[in-house]
Design an enzyme around this catalytic site. Sequence first.
Site, PDB file in Angstrom:
ATOM      1  N   ASP A   1       1.180 -42.132  45.999  1.00 54.55           N
ATOM      2  CA  ASP A   1      -0.271 -42.319  46.045  1.00 54.55           C
ATOM      3  C   ASP A   1      -0.666 -43.431  47.004  1.00 54.55           C
ATOM      4  OD1 ASP A   1      -1.219 -40.331  44.331  1.00 54.55           O
ATOM      5  OD2 ASP A   1      -1.006 -41.579  42.552  1.00 54.55           O
TER       6      ASP A   1
ATOM      7  N   LYS B   1       0.191 -41.125  34.569  1.00 51.38           N
ATOM      8  CA  LYS B   1       0.971 -41.820  35.591  1.00 51.38           C
ATOM      9  C   LYS B   1       1.716 -43.040  35.066  1.00 51.38           C
ATOM     10  CE  LYS B   1      -1.819 -40.185  39.447  1.00 51.38           C
ATOM     11  NZ  LYS B   1      -2.568 -40.533  40.671  1.00 51.38           N
TER      12      LYS B   1
END
Length: 280
Positions: free
Chosen positions: A104, A68
Site C-alpha cells: 500500500d 489489515k
Amino acid sequence: MTSYLIGLIGSGIGPSLSPALHEREASRLGIPYVYRLIEADAADEVGELLRAARRLGFDGLNITHPCKRAVLPHLDELSADAATLGAVNTVVFDGDRAVGHNTDWTGFAESFARDLPGAPTGRVTQLGAGGAGAAVGHALLTLGVEELTVVDAEPERARTLAADLAGRFGQGRARPAVPGDLPALLPDADGLVHATPTGMAEHPGMPLPAALLRPGLWVADIVYRPLETELLRRARALGCRTLDGGGMVVFQAAHAFHLFTGRKPDAERMLAHLTELVTT
C-alpha cells in the site's frame, strides 16, 4: 505453465475491481490466473478465512479493510515493510509459511509522485489512522512531508500512529488530532489526505464538512470505487488539485502481482484498464 489462485479478503468487497485488474494483466502476460473475492463480515474472521484459503490451494491473498491489522497474528513471517507498518495487504503462501507484505505505501507514494508532482508538502492533514492510514502516513513522510497531522475519531489510534511515525521519522514530524480539530488545522495545511472507507460505494458520504475545504488545498483520496468521491468532487469544484485512489490501487496491485508470480506487470497498461473498468 504455473497457474495461480489468488483471493481478496475484506468487508464490502463486492464492487472491487481487483479481480479484473489482476486477471486481465495475467492474461496479457500469458499466465493462467484466477482471482476470487472472500467476504469477511468482521475483522476477527480473517484467521479462519486465511487458513481455509490455504487448505483450498490459494497461492496468495490480498487483504483489505478491516483486516489489515487483524491478520498479523495469523502469519508466519512479515516483510520488513509490513513489520514496520504493522499492517499487511498482501499474503504470499510460500510452502508451509504465510508471509505478509505491505504494498500500500509504495502504491500511494508512486501515485502521488506521478500525479501530484510539485505539490507542497510542508503541512499535511491525514484523515484515518487504520491499516491504510499507517501505509499512507509512512509514504507521506518518506515523500518529504515536514509535519503530518493524523486525525482519527478514535484518539488512541491517532496517538499510536503519530507516535510510531515520529519514532521512525523524527520528533515533530507527526502528531495526533481528532475530527474536532479540523477547523483549526486545514487553514494552514498544504494538503489533505483521506484514508478511511468513507466515500466507497458501500460507505457513501463525506469524511469532513465540505465547508472546511478551500482553494489552494490539494486533496488526495485513497478510495477508488468510485474514482470521483464526493470529497474529490467538492474539492475540484473549488479548484483544488486532486489525486484519486486509482493510482494507489493499481500500483499496489502491480507490486502484489509481482510478489505472487515473480513476473513484473505493466503498471501503465493496468492504469488504462482501470480507467476502462470505471467508465463502463
